[in-house]
Design an enzyme around this catalytic site. Structure first.
Site: not given
Ligand SMILES: Nc1ncnc2c1ncn2[C@@H]1O[C@H](COP(=O)(O)OP(=O)(O)O)[C@@H](O)[C@H]1O
Ligand SMILES: [Mg+2]
Lengths: 242, 745, 81, 81
Positions: B45, B91
């Site tokens: 990430h 998300h």
């Protein structure tokens, strides 16, 4: 003339209201909620938004803001006060207008342009309207389902305090024209003295045609005119009032 | 003291090779806290370790680029000293496990990236993917995500001005929630995430730090007590009110010039903010976790540094101007606290009550992480799915039935059920009503405006990731062009499966190559983006789904059009070539249950000529409406132009596309999804001018019909194949999603 | 001391949230659901340990802030902690 | 049968609403307020009168719809009515 626009923490249409006043060629001042004086003001606007996040109930915490004493005093003296959306909710919680808001009938936030009929024109914010005029205004709220006990609704109707109603384009109240379930399709009301007005739709967001409508101009323009010709003006603060 | 053995490394997601590298960079073994810092900063990430080599190939420069990838958001010059600041963020996983809060906190995160840059956010868009609405779980996730997107954006007062929503079973166990935020700043107001100036104080402001988002696996380490080992939910509750206060306060502070740099604490929280700000500034930072406001008691430095609590910012303030900054935050009932200062050591040094507990070179965390060139292999099934045999489909659907089915397909139907839950009016800048065009906002105090569109077609990318990605770029750019805006910058969200599988990595590589080629050809620089990998459940990956966000500049915001026909009696003109391509089309999926074939061909030079032409036509007021052809092809595009007009129908006659086999000629003509096509309506008197302009631009153009009447009528080669009442068709299209969502009672 | 304040809409006020939950339960196949009303509660933690004072103070908070008497009623409950 | 389902955020999950209410109480002068957490409850009315079945069914509703176990915990209480 000067509109004082109160900024609560979480207000989000404060600058929109000030901009609308500017578009109409009037002055607008932002007043911080922690202030205790309004300063120069011919009319007061409590703007839309989510004061204090609306976390407890809409408007519930904002009504305790220091500025609200000055707003109540200004209203008491007959000064024109307009609560838009969250501002309307604050006026209800503060007891400056009767009733309360619950969640929209379908519990969803709803934003769209809707027809809104002007039922009474003897308030500072509708005096330039024709009775029964239908305005094309945006709504943007999750809790605009107006409620008051039956006796209160009756007295609002009897005293012509229902100022705005949701209707269809022709001004007729139909099953489908009420976007949130408000009793008697109420979109806006005034107090008994008629100088304090609250409504859920956003006239300040509909003051220029490219935004989808300029029908909202007449609401602020009414106030400007009514104040200029002296029909609605706050009486001077009585030094003896304390 | 925990010794770092293989199980500790595993829990931190650090491979033995990565661990060796850490030892080399430090010149010693790390302690557990330091290992934690590396583990979050070297995570996929934060480090982009699998994607970096590919992302490097994207075109990121251009005369308008003020800020390319690498900062909190990208920025492009839009004239008059103004900049458009924008970025997209995903998300996905949190939205699956808690749809409302997952989506809400996603919106919160991207908004922070924008105001961190000194820009006032003026618009939000979202690209959403869910399973089929026939499944209760998909309906519930859809309902929660839409409410969450609205709940956060509405409350903070940023209008949601556009987006797209697709439903497909491949997203049933892995919905996608991608949110784009657009902001506006003056060039000289743009501020970066830089820690400059030795001795300058480092401030923390916003929500208190809790044990949020610290990975369960790392928590299980023996170093921590029982209570902290409790599995923490990976989802947090968003606090839009706090964010609103932070946004107003930060924008006010940024105007004072007292800030050196600022960054939000999102993924990897304080660790990421301290190391990235130091790295960018070529400096170091000394902080003491003792000063970090904590929501829970007994938090260790490890927990404090790795927490991902929402709504927090880190700032470097010019020494001597602390009081000014503190006063502004106080006004907004926020307390900015000093947690350390900038050093010239190049190292992030963490203290606990004055004792040094971690000491790491900042670049080791940010720039010297592992970079993988993961193996790529074209999936064995790839060529297979590209084969489309029309003969095997059985009889073609009757065109009128097909039209009915397509208008009622949730992919094509109006998304008003969702966007009516989003405030698009706040801010009084939105000049295109949702559902009618790209999101278009005007810029107060200027004639200019900005248009933004987000687009992606997972089906096309599944069939051919290279071409599918190019098509996504083309569609997003075309969508801003049809309102008259010149595409000036792109951001992208790359949603893929597990990159450790060579087939997925191949899809990724191909898609990035496609984005790069398309953006180069259309001269739209990529100023940032986001990568979301591991989107799979039980080994089943989503379609490779790159989502493109493109920002366009309108030099005169009063000269724009929407998709809707403006008057009866206008001529309808189709720009671009109809090749009747059915590969990957909604027609095939909806009426024949097939996702197969090659996606439509794309000629980037033709696309570019088309976009130039439409921008000019809109700017010069030569067209009354303009709409791009996408899912459902020409017939659906024309119908959409007739919807929301108060009843202006259309009569259209088009020539059949030649050479389509097995009796599919009519349907391919009407519903094929050939790229680079736009439907415009033109006043009859201007028709010749428009056709001449198209000819001059080398864009195929044909008058195909006329607006008016209360029906939708389509003929192919003169034979009427669709004839339906506009009102019925519009109702079907407008209420399809609502009907799926209505609860049985 | 800890106290809970339960706030509900008065029976005469239509409860949209309860209604939506009831509909959802019905559509999930819980056909025996006749009605649902939704309420909220606040768990207030106070310094100081005198139950009587605590109860009085929390009641005051409910009157003043936590409930809107136009539409809501409330109930205060003291918790042993 | 009537049952109540109380739903709260898990203790480890931050409750912004509770914090804002606590701040409001503090600024109204209730300085003894240490913390506030907000929860919600559902009052479910069921056809049929067997308490054990009712409790099981309502628990199932809580699991399935009324609470999200990722961030919330719940408690079911049967009411005599
Ligand atoms: N999630 C969403 N949020 C806001 N607007 C949306 C959303 N999804 C779709 N819309 C709006 O609905 C319209 C149609 O969407 P789409 O089918 O993707 O259009 P196009 O084919 O032109 O890209 C657009 O104006 C888009 O902005
Ligand atoms: Mg699209």
């Amino acid at each position: 003339m000067t509109f004082a626009v109160v900024v609560f923490p979480g207000s989000n249409s404060d600058r929109d209201a000030a901009e609308a006043a500017r578009v109409l060629g009037e002055r607008a001042r932002l007043v911080w909620h922690k202030d205790t004086e309004l300063g120069e003001a011919d009319a007061v606007i409590l703007p839309g938004g989510f004061a204090h996040g609306d976390y407890l109930r809409t408007g519930a915490i904002a009504r305790f803001s220091p500025i609200m004493g000055a707003v109540a005093d200004f209203a008491e003296r007959g000064g024109p006060v307009l609560g838009i959306c969250n501002g309307f909710q604050v006026l209800l919680e503060a007891g400056l207008l009767p009733g309360a808001m619950v969640r929209n009938r379908d519990i969803k936030f709803r934003c769209e342009f809707v027809p809104v009929r002007v039922d009474q024109v003897d308030t500072p914010f509708t005096s330039a309207c024709a009775p029964g005029q239908v305005l094309h205004l945006p709504i943007a709220h999750g809790e605009g389902n107006y409620y008051a006990p039956p006796d209160v609704v009756e007295s609002l109707e009897a005293n012509r305090q229902v100022i705005f109603r949701y209707t269809d384009r022709s001004g007729a109240m139909t099953e489908g024209s009420n976007p949130n379930g408000s009793v008697h399709a109420i979109a806006g009301i005034c107090n008994a003295a008629r100088n304090v007005v609250g409504l859920m739709p956003h006239p300040e967001r509909a003051c220029e045609a490219p935004l989808g409508s300029d029908d909202g101009r007449i609401v602020l323009a009414s106030a400007a005119e009514a104040i200029r010709d002296g029909r609605f003006r706050a009486r001077p603060a009585a030094a003896a009032s304390r | 003291m925990t010794t770092i053995d293989s199980s500790v490394l595993e829990r931190h997601g650090i491979t033995p090779d990565e661990y060796q590298r850490i030892i080399e960079l430090l010149g010693r073994e790390p302690n557990l806290l330091e290992l934690g810092l590396f583990s979050v900063m070297w995570s996929e990430h934060c480090s982009y370790k699998s994607s970096r080599v590919h992302l490097k190939t994207l075109p990121t420069t251009g005369p308008r680029v003020l800020q390319g990838p690498g900062e909190n958001a990208g920025a492009v010059d839009i004239g008059e000293g103004l900049a458009a600041v924008f970025k997209i963020e995903s998300h996905n996983h949190p939205s699956f496990i808690e749809p409302y809060q997952g989506a809400a906190t996603g919106v919160g995160g991207i908004i922070r990236d924008i105001f961190t840059m000194g820009a006032r956010p003026i618009g939000l868009l979202n690209a959403l993917r869910f399973g089929s609405l026939d499944q209760p779980l998909a309906r519930r996730i859809f309902e929660g995500v839409v409410a969450g997107v609205g709940g956060y954006g509405n409350s903070i007062g940023i209008p949601t001005i556009g987006g797209e929503i697709v439903f497909d079973d491949v997203y049933a166990g892995n919905p996608l929630v991608n949110v784009l935020c657009l902001g506006l700043a003056r060039h000289d107001e743009i501020i970066k995430g830089n820690a400059g100036g030795e001795g300058n104080p480092v401030y923390y402001v916003g929500a208190k730090t809790g044990r949020d988002g610290i990975h369960g696996a790392t928590m299980a380490s023996a170093e921590f007590d029982e209570s902290s080992a409790e599995k923490r939910p990976a989802v947090q509750v968003g606090d839009p009110f706090m964010e609103k206060l932070l946004m107003e306060a930060c924008l006010e502070v940024q105007k004072t010039g007292a800030l050196v740099g600022i960054q939000d604490m999102g993924a990897a929280g304080l660790t990421c903010a301290t190391s990235e700000m130091s790295s960018r500034g070529g400096t170091g930072m000394d902080v003491d976790v003792m000063h970090v406001p904590q929501r829970e008691t007994g938090m260790t430095p490890y927990e404090t540094m790795l927490s991902e609590s929402q709504e927090r910012m880190l700032m470097v303030v010019h020494a001597g101007r602390e009081a000014e900054v503190e006063a502004i935050f106080e006004k907004w009932d926020l307390h900015a606290v000093r947690i350390g200062h900038v050093t010239s050591t190049g190292r992030v040094r963490i203290h606990e009550h004055g004792t040094l507990v971690a000491d790491v070179p900042a670049p080791a965390l940010t720039d010297e992480g592992p970079v993988y060139r993961r193996p790529m292999r074209e999936p064995a099934w790839q060529r297979e799915v590209q084969k489309l045999s029309l003969e095997s489909l059985g009889a073609p659907a009757a065109p009128q039935d097909a039209m009915d089915a397509l208008l009622g397909s949730p992919i094509i139907a109006s998304k008003r059920w969702a966007y009516h839950q989003y405030d698009h009016t706040v801010g009084t800048n939105t000049i295109a009503q949702p559902g009618t065009a790209s999101g278009v906002v005007r810029i107060k105090g200027s004639k200019r405006g900005l248009a933004v569109s987000v687009d992606g077609n997972g089906r096309f990318c599944y069939l051919d990731p290279y071409r599918g990605a190019m098509l996504a770029v083309a569609e997003a750019a075309r969508n801003v062009a049809v309102v008259g805006a010149e595409p000036v910058g792109a951001t992208n969200n790359l949603n893929f499966g597990n990159p450790e599988r060579p087939e997925i990595m191949w899809q990724f590589g191909e898609a990035v190559r496609g984005i790069g080629d398309a953006c180069r050809a259309l001269e739209v620089p990529v100023t940032g983006g986001n990568v979301s990998l591991y989107n799979e459940t039980e080994g089943r990956a989503i379609y490779p789904t790159p989502v493109l966000g493109i920002v366009g500049l309108l030099e005169d915001a009063s000269r724009t059009v929407t998709r809707q026909f403006q008057s009866p009696g206008a001529r309808i003109v189709a720009l671009g070539d109809n090749r009747g391509e059915l590969g990957g089309s909604e027609y095939l999926a909806c009426l024949h249950g097939q996702v197969a074939g090659a996606p439509p061909a794309l000629d980037l030079q033709a696309e570019r000529a088309l976009q130039r032409l439409i921008i000019a036509l809109v700017r010069e007021g030569l067209v009354e409406s303009a709409h791009d052809c996408s899912e459902g092809g020409l017939a659906v595009a024309v119908a959409e132009c007739a919807f929301d007009t108060g009843g202006i129908g259309a009569t259209v006659d088009v020539p059949a596309v030649d050479g389509i086999r097995a009796g599919f000629g009519v349907n391919a003509t009407l519903f094929g999804e050939s790229a680079s096509r736009i439907v415009v309506s033109v006043a009859a008197a201007r028709l010749d001018t428009v056709l001449a302009r198209a000819a001059k631009a080398g864009v195929p153009a044909a008058a195909i019909g006329e607006t008016g009447g209360d029906r939708l009528r389509f003929s192919v080669d003169g034979a009427i194949v669709i004839d339906m009442a506009l009102e019925g068709a519009e109702t079907r299209w407008a209420t399809a999603i609502e009907r799926k969502m209505a609860r049985a009672r | 001391m800890r106290a809970r304040v339960y706030v509900t809409l008065k029976p005469s006020v239509f409860d949209p949230q309860g209604r939506v939950v009831a509909d959802a339960l019905l559509s999930l196949g819980y056909e025996d659901v006749k009605d649902v009303r939704q309420g909220k509660f606040f768990e207030v933690e106070l310094d100081g340990g005198d139950p009587a004072t605590a109860e009085a103070r929390v009641t005051e908070m409910a009157e003043k802030l936590l409930a809107n008497p136009v539409i809501e009623s409330y109930r205060v409950e003291l918790l042993r902690s």
